[in-house]
Motif scaffolding. Structure first.
Motif, PDB file in Angstrom:
ATOM      1  N   SER A  33       0.845  -1.195   0.000  1.00 12.79           N
ATOM      2  CA  SER A  33       0.000   0.000   0.000  1.00 12.79           C
ATOM      3  C   SER A  33       0.882   1.247   0.000  1.00 12.79           C
ATOM      4  CB  SER A  33      -0.875   0.026   1.241  1.00 12.79           C
ATOM      5  OG  SER A  33      -0.082   0.227   2.392  1.00 12.79           O
ATOM      6  N   GLY A  34       0.302   2.360  -0.374  1.00 13.60           N
ATOM      7  CA  GLY A  34       1.032   3.614  -0.372  1.00 13.60           C
ATOM      8  C   GLY A  34       1.581   3.912   1.010  1.00 13.60           C
ATOM      9  N   TYR A  35       0.776   3.646   1.964  1.00 13.96           N
ATOM     10  CA  TYR A  35       1.151   3.912   3.349  1.00 13.96           C
ATOM     11  C   TYR A  35       2.400   3.127   3.744  1.00 13.96           C
ATOM     12  CZ  TYR A  35       0.536   4.771   8.331  1.00 13.96           C
ATOM     13  OH  TYR A  35       0.712   5.164   9.631  1.00 13.96           O
ATOM     14  N   LYS A  53       5.409  13.044   1.410  1.00 18.05           N
ATOM     15  CA  LYS A  53       4.505  11.932   1.667  1.00 18.05           C
ATOM     16  C   LYS A  53       3.346  11.836   0.684  1.00 18.05           C
ATOM     17  CE  LYS A  53       0.654  12.497   4.797  1.00 18.05           C
ATOM     18  NZ  LYS A  53      -0.010  13.652   5.282  1.00 18.05           N
ATOM     19  N   THR A  54       2.829  12.977   0.262  1.00 22.68           N
ATOM     20  CA  THR A  54       1.687  12.923  -0.655  1.00 22.68           C
ATOM     21  C   THR A  54       2.090  12.500  -2.059  1.00 22.68           C
ATOM     22  OG1 THR A  54       1.997  15.301  -0.811  1.00 22.68           O
ATOM     23  CG2 THR A  54       0.105  14.521   0.440  1.00 22.68           C
ATOM     24  N   GLN A  55       3.305  12.782  -2.395  1.00 24.18           N
ATOM     25  CA  GLN A  55       3.807  12.452  -3.733  1.00 24.18           C
ATOM     26  C   GLN A  55       3.568  10.975  -4.046  1.00 24.18           C
ATOM     27  OE1 GLN A  55       4.268  14.405  -5.943  1.00 24.18           O
ATOM     28  NE2 GLN A  55       5.922  13.740  -7.239  1.00 24.18           N
ATOM     29  N   VAL A  56       3.800  10.144  -3.073  1.00 25.47           N
ATOM     30  CA  VAL A  56       3.620   8.709  -3.247  1.00 25.47           C
ATOM     31  C   VAL A  56       2.199   8.381  -3.701  1.00 25.47           C
ATOM     32  CG1 VAL A  56       3.505   6.512  -2.009  1.00 25.47           C
ATOM     33  CG2 VAL A  56       5.390   8.086  -1.597  1.00 25.47           C
ATOM     34  N   TYR A  57       1.252   9.034  -3.094  1.00 28.85           N
ATOM     35  CA  TYR A  57      -0.139   8.773  -3.430  1.00 28.85           C
ATOM     36  C   TYR A  57      -0.511   9.303  -4.805  1.00 28.85           C
ATOM     37  CZ  TYR A  57      -0.792   7.416   1.415  1.00 28.85           C
ATOM     38  OH  TYR A  57      -0.706   6.785   2.618  1.00 28.85           O
ATOM     39  N   ASP A  81      -9.890   1.134   4.480  1.00 31.01           N
ATOM     40  CA  ASP A  81      -9.524   0.241   3.371  1.00 31.01           C
ATOM     41  C   ASP A  81      -8.219   0.708   2.761  1.00 31.01           C
ATOM     42  OD1 ASP A  81     -11.921  -0.792   3.981  1.00 31.01           O
ATOM     43  OD2 ASP A  81     -12.942  -0.151   2.148  1.00 31.01           O
ATOM     44  N   LYS A  82      -7.553  -0.203   2.089  1.00 25.59           N
ATOM     45  CA  LYS A  82      -6.316   0.227   1.455  1.00 25.59           C
ATOM     46  C   LYS A  82      -6.169  -0.299   0.037  1.00 25.59           C
ATOM     47  CE  LYS A  82      -3.741  -3.387   3.867  1.00 25.59           C
ATOM     48  NZ  LYS A  82      -2.512  -3.656   4.633  1.00 25.59           N
ATOM     49  N   GLN A  83      -5.268   0.316  -0.685  1.00 27.31           N
ATOM     50  CA  GLN A  83      -4.999  -0.057  -2.059  1.00 27.31           C
ATOM     51  C   GLN A  83      -3.649  -0.739  -2.113  1.00 27.31           C
ATOM     52  OE1 GLN A  83      -7.427   1.087  -4.119  1.00 27.31           O
ATOM     53  NE2 GLN A  83      -8.371   2.278  -2.458  1.00 27.31           N
ATOM     54  N   LEU A  84      -3.637  -1.915  -2.706  1.00 25.28           N
ATOM     55  CA  LEU A  84      -2.356  -2.597  -2.846  1.00 25.28           C
ATOM     56  C   LEU A  84      -1.844  -2.507  -4.269  1.00 25.28           C
ATOM     57  CD1 LEU A  84      -2.801  -5.783  -0.650  1.00 25.28           C
ATOM     58  CD2 LEU A  84      -1.874  -3.544  -0.060  1.00 25.28           C
ATOM     59  N   TYR A  85      -0.594  -2.157  -4.392  1.00 25.89           N
ATOM     60  CA  TYR A  85       0.005  -1.987  -5.724  1.00 25.89           C
ATOM     61  C   TYR A  85       1.054  -3.042  -5.999  1.00 25.89           C
ATOM     62  CZ  TYR A  85      -2.289   2.540  -5.702  1.00 25.89           C
ATOM     63  OH  TYR A  85      -3.215   3.541  -5.655  1.00 25.89           O
ATOM     64  N   ARG A  86       1.071  -3.459  -7.233  1.00 24.48           N
ATOM     65  CA  ARG A  86       2.037  -4.485  -7.654  1.00 24.48           C
ATOM     66  C   ARG A  86       2.573  -4.090  -9.026  1.00 24.48           C
ATOM     67  NH1 ARG A  86      -0.402  -9.929  -7.043  1.00 24.48           N
ATOM     68  NH2 ARG A  86       1.345 -10.489  -5.672  1.00 24.48           N
ATOM     69  N   ILE A  87       3.819  -4.351  -9.246  1.00 23.98           N
ATOM     70  CA  ILE A  87       4.432  -3.993 -10.530  1.00 23.98           C
ATOM     71  C   ILE A  87       4.009  -4.962 -11.621  1.00 23.98           C
ATOM     72  CG2 ILE A  87       6.518  -5.367 -10.220  1.00 23.98           C
ATOM     73  CD1 ILE A  87       8.085  -2.918 -11.387  1.00 23.98           C
ATOM     74  N   THR A  88       3.907  -4.472 -12.831  1.00 25.06           N
ATOM     75  CA  THR A  88       3.570  -5.337 -13.974  1.00 25.06           C
ATOM     76  C   THR A  88       4.847  -5.656 -14.745  1.00 25.06           C
ATOM     77  OG1 THR A  88       3.278  -3.499 -15.510  1.00 25.06           O
ATOM     78  CG2 THR A  88       1.342  -4.184 -14.245  1.00 25.06           C
ATOM     79  N   PRO A  89       4.759  -6.634 -15.647  1.00 25.08           N
ATOM     80  CA  PRO A  89       5.931  -6.941 -16.491  1.00 25.08           C
ATOM     81  C   PRO A  89       6.435  -5.697 -17.226  1.00 25.08           C
ATOM     82  CG  PRO A  89       4.281  -8.650 -16.723  1.00 25.08           C
ATOM     83  CD  PRO A  89       3.670  -7.603 -15.862  1.00 25.08           C
ATOM     84  N   ARG A  90       5.498  -4.931 -17.763  1.00 26.22           N
ATOM     85  CA  ARG A  90       5.914  -3.709 -18.448  1.00 26.22           C
ATOM     86  C   ARG A  90       6.599  -2.760 -17.476  1.00 26.22           C
ATOM     87  NH1 ARG A  90       2.020  -0.322 -21.562  1.00 26.22           N
ATOM     88  NH2 ARG A  90       4.013   0.688 -21.979  1.00 26.22           N
ATOM     89  N   GLY A  91       6.125  -2.754 -16.252  1.00 26.33           N
ATOM     90  CA  GLY A  91       6.764  -1.928 -15.234  1.00 26.33           C
ATOM     91  C   GLY A  91       8.199  -2.365 -15.015  1.00 26.33           C
ATOM     92  N   ARG A  92       8.362  -3.668 -14.912  1.00 29.40           N
ATOM     93  CA  ARG A  92       9.707  -4.209 -14.706  1.00 29.40           C
ATOM     94  C   ARG A  92      10.650  -3.807 -15.821  1.00 29.40           C
ATOM     95  NH1 ARG A  92      10.010  -7.538 -10.468  1.00 29.40           N
ATOM     96  NH2 ARG A  92       8.037  -8.463  -9.854  1.00 29.40           N
TER      97      ARG A  92
END
Lengths: 192, 192
Positions: A33-35, A53-57, A81-92
């Motif tokens: 999560s961003g947090y 700190k806000t930049q991340v969000y 609630d929270k948002q979970l982020y995961r990198i994609t292949p394109r991200g990699r």
DNA sequence: GGATCCATGTAACGGGTTACATGATTCG
DNA sequence: CGAATCATGTAACCCGTTACATGGATCC
């Protein structure tokens, strides 16, 4: 699709913050999560680079928009609630491309190299070494320039130039020397 | 009157670039053009701080607008006319106030101190020393933090933390140490 | 009962860089 | 004849920070 995607999937140019965040995502086994990311930054890259700190969000959703990360919402009782982020292949591959690309490093101070090095595990060794050498050389030539300025700065005879110029120049020299020495040591490390 | 003048002549808050330019004007015996100022920067403060070339042309008129500098046009045949700028008494006191004021220096990296020190001839010795000490202490405590992080970074047993973290951390340490050492030497210099 | 932790975001501002524009003169 | 020097400026853009906003749960 949000801006910046040129053609179908040509090279993407991101901001430093975006690369850094993406690099962090790339090093993690599980979504975050961003947090938590913020806390991770504090306890890791923090000493080299730290966004507000806000930049991340702001950055995380942007990465999703560009298809470099995915977001999944997780509901929680007892806390927001929270948002979970995961990198994609394109991200990699975006991180990878960034890490491997030579920086036109006229200004080594901005220490992009340091950030890249921090993500070294995701990078190509050779590319890293190449950039480290460039970094060292940039500082070395700078060091040479500073040293050549020294006599002029100490030149109190002319009355004009003063001790303060010399003092600050010394700082430049000290920094540059430290950088060169460190880079050489780092290169030796990487060689093993 | 352009913005920022609070009341009659209360304290003015300027940007770093404005202070730097003003500081340069303050050190000169005769008025100078933007063009020559740029060259002066290159051959003096350049190694600590350097604005983009156009920035100078933006800042100078702004200083005039605030009554911290005056402008005089000089006509030239054979080459473009030029504007000569000279600092005003109010300008001088603005620089002075800035130089003497303690920075809340949580982040020593931005090296405002170095810039100030460069203008040391225009500053109050005591104020300078005070700020130098603060600078050194900031780096010293940073250094302590980094050192305490070292074992954790080297911790390859856990598998997680890698050599790269240690490598970059070393850079932080090298820089901080160089800063502390230099500051101590500088303090000794100023004491004489 | 007040601070702190969890958790995410928007809006406004600010400082600075890059690109663009102009034009005579002198040096090689 | 082309490049560099002198000389100043505007406009657009960019990246990032600060301030503001919200709200339950837990800890002291």
């Amino acid at each position: 699709m949000t801006g910046r995607t040129i053609g179908a999937r040509t090279t993407v140019r991101l901001t430093l913050t975006e690369y850094a965040v993406l690099g962090l995502l790339g090093g993690l086994a599980r979504p975050i999560s961003g947090y938590d990311l913020r806390k991770l930054i504090e306890s890791s890259v923090g000493f080299i680079w730290q966004p507000s700190k806000t930049q991340v969000y702001v950055v995380l959703p942007r990465l999703v928009g560009m298809g470099l990360a995915t977001r999944r919402e997780v509901e929680q009782r007892d806390r927001p609630d929270k948002q979970l982020y995961r990198i994609t292949p394109r991200g990699r591959s975006a991180v990878r491309a960034w890490l491997d690309a030579d920086e036109d490093s006229s200004d080594p101070d901005r220490s992009i190299l340091l950030l890249k090095l921090f993500f070294g595990a995701q990078a190509d060794r050779q590319a890293l070494v190449r950039q480290l050498i460039a970094f060292r050389d940039a500082y070395a030539s700078r060091l040479a320039v500073y040293r050549s300025m020294r006599p002029a700065a100490a030149d109190t005879a002319a009355g004009a130039s003063d001790e303060f110029t010399a003092l600050t120049l010394n700082y430049g020299i000290a920094r540059a020397r430290a950088a060169v020495d460190w880079a050489n040591a780092a290169l030796k490390e990487l060689d093993r």
